[in-house]
Design a protein around this motif. Sequence first.
Motif, mmCIF file in Angstrom:
data_model
loop_
_atom_site.group_PDB
_atom_site.id
_atom_site.type_symbol
_atom_site.label_atom_id
_atom_site.label_comp_id
_atom_site.label_asym_id
_atom_site.label_seq_id
_atom_site.Cartn_x
_atom_site.Cartn_y
_atom_site.Cartn_z
ATOM 1 N N GLU A 118 7.646 -4.256 4.929
ATOM 2 C CA GLU A 118 6.443 -3.474 4.672
ATOM 3 C C GLU A 118 6.244 -3.172 3.193
ATOM 4 O O GLU A 118 5.120 -2.996 2.741
ATOM 5 C CB GLU A 118 6.491 -2.159 5.459
ATOM 6 C CG GLU A 118 6.420 -2.360 6.958
ATOM 7 C CD GLU A 118 6.672 -1.082 7.738
ATOM 8 O OE1 GLU A 118 6.820 -0.001 7.118
ATOM 9 O OE2 GLU A 118 6.732 -1.167 8.967
ATOM 10 N N GLY A 119 7.318 -3.102 2.433
ATOM 11 C CA GLY A 119 7.227 -2.817 1.003
ATOM 12 C C GLY A 119 7.093 -1.335 0.735
ATOM 13 O O GLY A 119 7.382 -0.500 1.586
ATOM 14 N N GLY A 120 6.687 -0.991 -0.455
ATOM 15 C CA GLY A 120 6.481 0.403 -0.818
ATOM 16 C C GLY A 120 7.676 1.028 -1.503
ATOM 17 O O GLY A 120 8.595 0.357 -1.970
ATOM 18 N N VAL A 121 7.663 2.356 -1.559
ATOM 19 C CA VAL A 121 8.680 3.118 -2.271
ATOM 20 C C VAL A 121 10.062 2.924 -1.660
ATOM 21 O O VAL A 121 11.053 2.799 -2.386
ATOM 22 C CB VAL A 121 8.314 4.627 -2.270
ATOM 23 C CG1 VAL A 121 9.419 5.454 -2.879
ATOM 24 C CG2 VAL A 121 7.007 4.848 -3.010
ATOM 25 N N MET A 122 10.132 2.885 -0.345
ATOM 26 C CA MET A 122 11.430 2.728 0.314
ATOM 27 C C MET A 122 12.065 1.390 -0.059
ATOM 28 O O MET A 122 13.259 1.316 -0.340
ATOM 29 C CB MET A 122 11.289 2.835 1.835
ATOM 30 C CG MET A 122 10.752 4.150 2.307
ATOM 31 S SD MET A 122 11.856 5.507 1.891
ATOM 32 C CE MET A 122 11.268 6.742 2.988
ATOM 33 N N LYS A 123 11.260 0.341 -0.079
ATOM 34 C CA LYS A 123 11.767 -0.978 -0.461
ATOM 35 C C LYS A 123 12.279 -0.933 -1.899
ATOM 36 O O LYS A 123 13.356 -1.465 -2.193
ATOM 37 C CB LYS A 123 10.673 -2.035 -0.330
ATOM 38 C CG LYS A 123 11.127 -3.417 -0.761
ATOM 39 C CD LYS A 123 10.035 -4.443 -0.621
ATOM 40 C CE LYS A 123 10.512 -5.814 -1.079
ATOM 41 N NZ LYS A 123 9.463 -6.828 -0.919
ATOM 42 N N ASP A 124 11.533 -0.292 -2.776
ATOM 43 C CA ASP A 124 11.945 -0.171 -4.171
ATOM 44 C C ASP A 124 13.290 0.547 -4.289
ATOM 45 O O ASP A 124 14.152 0.145 -5.070
ATOM 46 C CB ASP A 124 10.894 0.571 -4.993
ATOM 47 C CG ASP A 124 9.609 -0.223 -5.146
ATOM 48 O OD1 ASP A 124 9.638 -1.458 -4.940
ATOM 49 O OD2 ASP A 124 8.575 0.393 -5.469
#
Length: 109
Positions: free
Chosen positions: A94-100
């Motif tokens: 999904e990506g986003g802040v958590m992925k970062d």
Amino acid sequence: ISEIAVLVKKSKPKFTNVTKDAVIAAVCKQFSLKAEALLGASRKQNLMFPRQVVMFLLRKHMGLTLSEIGEVCGGRDHSTVIHAISKVERLMVEGGVMKDNVLRTESSL
């Protein structure tokens, strides 16, 4: 679904020279936590995601069994570990802040 399959293939254990302590330390540093809190019994949200990241990284980089990961993470059940790994894999797609956060933690190993 095909994106998840690709991610699962990519998350196969690399069996690097990463240690359990290094994974725990990297996650603690990234999320500003103490190891005792991270591996403790608390189910607070600010501890649950970092703990799930530990489980994901232990599986990916060390190839530990679900039971071994559960032991490292405070005696958790293998089904909890399965859920944690699946959740982090889904968030990576999904990506986003958590992925970062996961990628930053992983790069510090």
